[in-house]
Design a protein around this motif. Sequence first.
Motif, PDB file in Angstrom:
ATOM      1  N   GLY A 183      18.446 -11.915 -30.834  1.00  0.00           N
ATOM      2  CA  GLY A 183      17.681 -13.019 -31.393  1.00  0.00           C
ATOM      3  C   GLY A 183      16.919 -13.849 -30.380  1.00  0.00           C
ATOM      4  N   THR A 184      16.963 -13.481 -29.096  1.00  0.00           N
ATOM      5  CA  THR A 184      16.277 -14.313 -28.102  1.00  0.00           C
ATOM      6  C   THR A 184      14.856 -13.843 -27.841  1.00  0.00           C
ATOM      7  OG1 THR A 184      17.139 -12.963 -26.307  1.00  0.00           O
ATOM      8  CG2 THR A 184      18.398 -14.922 -26.897  1.00  0.00           C
ATOM      9  N   ARG A 185      14.523 -12.642 -28.291  1.00  0.00           N
ATOM     10  CA  ARG A 185      13.168 -12.143 -28.030  1.00  0.00           C
ATOM     11  C   ARG A 185      12.449 -11.901 -29.351  1.00  0.00           C
ATOM     12  NH1 ARG A 185      11.825 -10.150 -23.165  1.00  0.00           N
ATOM     13  NH2 ARG A 185      10.483  -8.573 -24.084  1.00  0.00           N
ATOM     14  N   PRO A 186      11.098 -11.908 -29.317  1.00  0.00           N
ATOM     15  CA  PRO A 186      10.370 -11.611 -30.550  1.00  0.00           C
ATOM     16  C   PRO A 186      10.792 -10.242 -31.079  1.00  0.00           C
ATOM     17  CG  PRO A 186       8.865 -12.142 -28.740  1.00  0.00           C
ATOM     18  CD  PRO A 186      10.219 -12.166 -28.169  1.00  0.00           C
ATOM     19  N   LEU A 187      11.074 -10.159 -32.375  1.00  0.00           N
ATOM     20  CA  LEU A 187      11.642  -8.929 -32.929  1.00  0.00           C
ATOM     21  C   LEU A 187      10.717  -7.740 -32.769  1.00  0.00           C
ATOM     22  CD1 LEU A 187      13.442  -9.990 -36.219  1.00  0.00           C
ATOM     23  CD2 LEU A 187      14.415  -9.334 -34.035  1.00  0.00           C
ATOM     24  N   LEU A 188       9.409  -7.971 -32.772  1.00  0.00           N
ATOM     25  CA  LEU A 188       8.503  -6.821 -32.750  1.00  0.00           C
ATOM     26  C   LEU A 188       8.099  -6.429 -31.334  1.00  0.00           C
ATOM     27  CD1 LEU A 188       6.418  -7.570 -35.930  1.00  0.00           C
ATOM     28  CD2 LEU A 188       8.355  -6.037 -35.619  1.00  0.00           C
ATOM     29  N   SER A 189       8.708  -7.089 -30.347  1.00  0.00           N
ATOM     30  CA  SER A 189       8.400  -6.703 -28.979  1.00  0.00           C
ATOM     31  C   SER A 189       8.969  -5.310 -28.703  1.00  0.00           C
ATOM     32  CB  SER A 189       8.997  -7.737 -28.034  1.00  0.00           C
ATOM     33  OG  SER A 189       9.574  -7.117 -26.922  1.00  0.00           O
ATOM     34  N   LEU A 190       8.293  -4.578 -27.837  1.00  0.00           N
ATOM     35  CA  LEU A 190       8.690  -3.187 -27.606  1.00  0.00           C
ATOM     36  C   LEU A 190       9.736  -3.044 -26.508  1.00  0.00           C
ATOM     37  CD1 LEU A 190       5.521  -0.971 -28.014  1.00  0.00           C
ATOM     38  CD2 LEU A 190       7.604  -0.980 -29.368  1.00  0.00           C
ATOM     39  N   SER A 191       9.875  -4.059 -25.666  1.00  0.00           N
ATOM     40  CA  SER A 191      10.880  -3.920 -24.616  1.00  0.00           C
ATOM     41  C   SER A 191      12.058  -4.833 -24.910  1.00  0.00           C
ATOM     42  CB  SER A 191      10.278  -4.260 -23.256  1.00  0.00           C
ATOM     43  OG  SER A 191      10.430  -5.632 -23.008  1.00  0.00           O
ATOM     44  N   SER A 192      13.228  -4.390 -24.502  1.00  0.00           N
ATOM     45  CA  SER A 192      14.423  -5.151 -24.817  1.00  0.00           C
ATOM     46  C   SER A 192      14.607  -6.334 -23.874  1.00  0.00           C
ATOM     47  CB  SER A 192      15.647  -4.244 -24.732  1.00  0.00           C
ATOM     48  OG  SER A 192      15.797  -3.790 -23.405  1.00  0.00           O
ATOM     49  N   GLY A 193      13.960  -6.295 -22.728  1.00  0.00           N
ATOM     50  CA  GLY A 193      14.107  -7.376 -21.762  1.00  0.00           C
ATOM     51  C   GLY A 193      15.469  -7.427 -21.123  1.00  0.00           C
ATOM     52  N   ARG A 194      16.158  -6.276 -21.098  1.00  0.00           N
ATOM     53  CA  ARG A 194      17.526  -6.285 -20.579  1.00  0.00           C
ATOM     54  C   ARG A 194      17.578  -6.605 -19.086  1.00  0.00           C
ATOM     55  NH1 ARG A 194      18.616  -1.817 -24.230  1.00  0.00           N
ATOM     56  NH2 ARG A 194      19.976  -2.555 -25.878  1.00  0.00           N
ATOM     57  N   ALA A 195      16.592  -6.119 -18.325  1.00  0.00           N
ATOM     58  CA  ALA A 195      16.659  -6.279 -16.870  1.00  0.00           C
ATOM     59  C   ALA A 195      16.623  -7.759 -16.475  1.00  0.00           C
ATOM     60  CB  ALA A 195      15.517  -5.511 -16.210  1.00  0.00           C
ATOM     61  N   GLU A 196      15.635  -8.495 -17.024  1.00  0.00           N
ATOM     62  CA  GLU A 196      15.562  -9.930 -16.688  1.00  0.00           C
ATOM     63  C   GLU A 196      16.802 -10.654 -17.196  1.00  0.00           C
ATOM     64  OE1 GLU A 196      11.968 -11.068 -18.891  1.00  0.00           O
ATOM     65  OE2 GLU A 196      11.742  -8.891 -18.872  1.00  0.00           O
ATOM     66  N   ALA A 197      17.213 -10.280 -18.409  1.00  0.00           N
ATOM     67  CA  ALA A 197      18.353 -10.960 -19.011  1.00  0.00           C
ATOM     68  C   ALA A 197      19.587 -10.778 -18.151  1.00  0.00           C
ATOM     69  CB  ALA A 197      18.601 -10.419 -20.409  1.00  0.00           C
ATOM     70  N   ARG A 198      19.745  -9.576 -17.603  1.00  0.00           N
ATOM     71  CA  ARG A 198      20.918  -9.291 -16.781  1.00  0.00           C
ATOM     72  C   ARG A 198      20.950 -10.218 -15.565  1.00  0.00           C
ATOM     73  NH1 ARG A 198      23.677  -4.554 -16.614  1.00  0.00           N
ATOM     74  NH2 ARG A 198      22.057  -3.614 -17.894  1.00  0.00           N
ATOM     75  N   ALA A 199      19.800 -10.377 -14.928  1.00  0.00           N
ATOM     76  CA  ALA A 199      19.738 -11.229 -13.740  1.00  0.00           C
ATOM     77  C   ALA A 199      20.036 -12.680 -14.105  1.00  0.00           C
ATOM     78  CB  ALA A 199      18.355 -11.114 -13.100  1.00  0.00           C
ATOM     79  N   ARG A 200      19.427 -13.124 -15.193  1.00  0.00           N
ATOM     80  CA  ARG A 200      19.603 -14.506 -15.623  1.00  0.00           C
ATOM     81  C   ARG A 200      21.063 -14.781 -15.985  1.00  0.00           C
ATOM     82  NH1 ARG A 200      17.360 -17.543 -20.056  1.00  0.00           N
ATOM     83  NH2 ARG A 200      18.222 -19.540 -19.474  1.00  0.00           N
ATOM     84  N   LEU A 201      21.673 -13.803 -16.667  1.00  0.00           N
ATOM     85  CA  LEU A 201      23.069 -13.950 -17.084  1.00  0.00           C
ATOM     86  C   LEU A 201      23.980 -14.045 -15.861  1.00  0.00           C
ATOM     87  CD1 LEU A 201      24.468 -13.988 -19.821  1.00  0.00           C
ATOM     88  CD2 LEU A 201      24.901 -11.560 -19.573  1.00  0.00           C
ATOM     89  N   ALA A 202      23.697 -13.215 -14.852  1.00  0.00           N
ATOM     90  CA  ALA A 202      24.509 -13.238 -13.636  1.00  0.00           C
ATOM     91  C   ALA A 202      24.409 -14.603 -12.966  1.00  0.00           C
ATOM     92  CB  ALA A 202      24.048 -12.133 -12.691  1.00  0.00           C
ATOM     93  N   GLN A 203      23.182 -15.165 -12.950  1.00  0.00           N
ATOM     94  CA  GLN A 203      22.965 -16.477 -12.345  1.00  0.00           C
ATOM     95  C   GLN A 203      23.768 -17.557 -13.081  1.00  0.00           C
ATOM     96  OE1 GLN A 203      21.135 -17.018  -9.548  1.00  0.00           O
ATOM     97  NE2 GLN A 203      21.970 -19.093  -9.670  1.00  0.00           N
ATOM     98  N   LEU A 204      23.668 -17.534 -14.409  1.00  0.00           N
ATOM     99  CA  LEU A 204      24.405 -18.515 -15.224  1.00  0.00           C
ATOM    100  C   LEU A 204      25.901 -18.371 -15.005  1.00  0.00           C
ATOM    101  CD1 LEU A 204      22.427 -18.318 -18.583  1.00  0.00           C
ATOM    102  CD2 LEU A 204      22.644 -20.316 -17.106  1.00  0.00           C
ATOM    103  N   ALA A 205      26.369 -17.122 -14.971  1.00  0.00           N
ATOM    104  CA  ALA A 205      27.795 -16.879 -14.797  1.00  0.00           C
ATOM    105  C   ALA A 205      28.260 -17.463 -13.468  1.00  0.00           C
ATOM    106  CB  ALA A 205      28.080 -15.388 -14.864  1.00  0.00           C
TER     107      ALA A 205
END
Lengths: 510, 315
Positions: free
Chosen positions: A110-132
């Motif tokens: 639910g964090t990205r536009p549903l019709l976007s073609l990329s999952s954005g996992r790579a950026e999300a992974r980095a951001r999540l690691a930073q938050l953690a």
Amino acid sequence: MTPKTPAQGPVLRLSGITKRFGNLTANDGISLSLARGEVVALLGENGAGKTTLMNILFGHYTADEGTVQVMGRDLPPGQPGAALKAGVGMVHQHFTLAGNLTVLDNVLLGTRPLLSLSSGRAEARARLAQLARDFGLAVDPDARVATLSVGERQRVEILKALYRDARVLILDEPTAVLTPQEADALFETLRKMTAQGLSVIFISHKLHEVMAISSRVLVLRHGKLVGEVATTDTDRHQLATMMVGAEITTPAPAKARPGAPLLTLEQVSTARHGERPGLTAVDLELCAGQITGLAGVSGNGQGALADLISGLETPTGGRILLAGEPVADWTPRAALDGRIGRIPEDRHKTGTIADFTLTENAVLESYATTATRGWMNWRDARTSTETIIDKYDVRCPGPDTRIRLLSGGNMQKLILGRVLEAAPRIILANQPVRGLDIGAVTYVQEQLIAARDAGAAILLISEDLDEILTLSDSIRVISGGRLSPAFPRGSKTPAELGQWMAGQGFNHAA
Amino acid sequence: MTEIVDILLSASFWAAILRIASPLIFATMGELICERAGVLNLGIEGIMVAGAFAGWMAVYAGAPLWVGVAAAMCAGMGFGAMHALLTVPFGLSQHVVGLGITMLATAAAYYAYRLALPEVTNPPRITPFQPLHIPVLSDISWLGQALFSQTALTWAGFATCGITAFVLSRTPLGLAVRAAGENPQAVEAQGLSVGAIRMGAVIVGSGLMAVGGAFLTMSAFSSFFFEMVNGRGWICIALVVFGTWKPGKALLGALLFAGFDALQIRLQQTGLGQIVPYQVFLMIPYLLSILALVLMSRRAEVPAALMTPFNRGDR
């Protein structure tokens, strides 16, 4: 912590929130405001309306009256998406995670536009690691949520909110499922968050936690806001009185005089069922006139042990002895014949049949043995049910009422009566007071103590360590399907028990 | 024995597998999308009938073939919308609604057929999709015939599988669909609409089912007759389980089933067919499918919220 004065206006303001469910007014004109960097505790008994209020704030429910403002702007009612966008995050008491998906996917949902073609996992992974790293919330982003412990799942829930830049975090009974150490770690995280300007609403009915973490306490009772105090100006006793509306008495059992062992488990093991662990070579002795408390984080084998003692689970190894005699064929009937009284964990699902009357529910365990030549004795059944209703103060229209119409407390009293009237030698009390209001809690606990004094051997299973410490003459800790040695009353502090609950100590104790 | 080897070596056998699998692939992907979102769509059998009729009728009335496919898809989406409305916002039993949709869609297709062609005893034929000639590949001696003599609709079926797999595993939309089938509360708590996601999945999935049906009239048989779908929809439900709700595995399942089916047709014409009644051969694909289903689905992970309606107020 001292209450901080807000730099600007309040981050969050609820005004005159009213919500009715049929005849019940769950929230009655409640107003509250939250400043930047502040932890406000929402205190109240089960059913006081805390969760309803937060569900309105987060958009799960629509209020009948009243408004919600975040950062001075009105929040459209009934839209969790709008609440999230405005910076409100919520950690639900029953986690809202998809077990079959990874941590990363749960956060991304639910964090990205549903019709976007990329999952954005790579950026999300980095951001999540930073938050953690920033907030001390270590968790493996690629782990499937179903494989995580309860404490880890809660971290994922908090990360979900932080990932969306929440400015206000609602935590609904966050410590109910944690060990004392995990709860301390959570509080540490909350302090880091408030230091960065986040505001927290902390829902609880545990007074010492409220005293430890909050700067301000709001007390709800029967859907009304009955008090608001700065934490520094109050104490546990005053809060308890505000929460219940009367003085609270906690039962103080006299010293137990344990007798002979009535139920003995020798090296008993049970099978694993999916994600529910089985028991591993468990030794347990339940003695007459003694309450044995079973402490542990939920999901560590309590269910297996309860099912075993109820006769629902067949051991894969080891022996079960009733009053010293080995039992060959362990079935629910054998457990009943051995006079084991069972107060099940879930009174709605396994304790009662919702559309049966009180009478039918009262004879569920005895109809097979009290019937004459295959015919039910409804007159006797009704009389004995009336006895239970009188003796155990079950508030109900009568024995012919369908049990689903009763409140949880009254349902539990009927179950208690059903168990105790059969004069059991052994009582399995699995979460006997969960979800009850304080009056009912005290009543049930006193009845258990009375049964103990009359010579019953009681196993009390609870996730509430305070309850275990108050009632138990002897404490066992369960972790990963293994049992700790018996600790006599008063021999261990909560912190020491917490270490056992976290699984420490089992190796050299084995 | 040599007869079986002969069958396996013939190019037409392999071409038949791809042809028989095509309608199953479309419909299985459709069902898989519905189920990943948490809705069991038992309307599949009837929706395939409706698609078979709508596509064929459009072409018979003069529309180009691809417009026929679009017509089939629209018919399927229409019945899908009905299914979605009843099962998602109204939360009715998915079994009852699905079987009802199957009966309704089947009956509606037959009725419309009779209305349109009251006098006809022999169903009229249309000019179906022709095998697509792929430069170089189709000209390879044996392989070209075996694998590269299919119609465009078959290739579209394989593409559908690829797209479904990509969308489900790699895009935010697919993540939302999967989460709706695992834990709708999680979807709602992240600010998405469970109802919209599930309804969308059922409608799109039903459209694909109808295209699967249309393959029968527009690529395989070139006319419409009663009972032509003949339980293929139910096979697709089993294929979804066989594929453990994963598009790639479900595609393999469809090919495997088609393989058994192509084999049994050919076995009927061998010496064995003289001794054994042909009904036994007809049973083979189903028996082997049941066996494979049992073996494959033992460790399957069912979407946790499959068939669980979601009501916003409840928690």
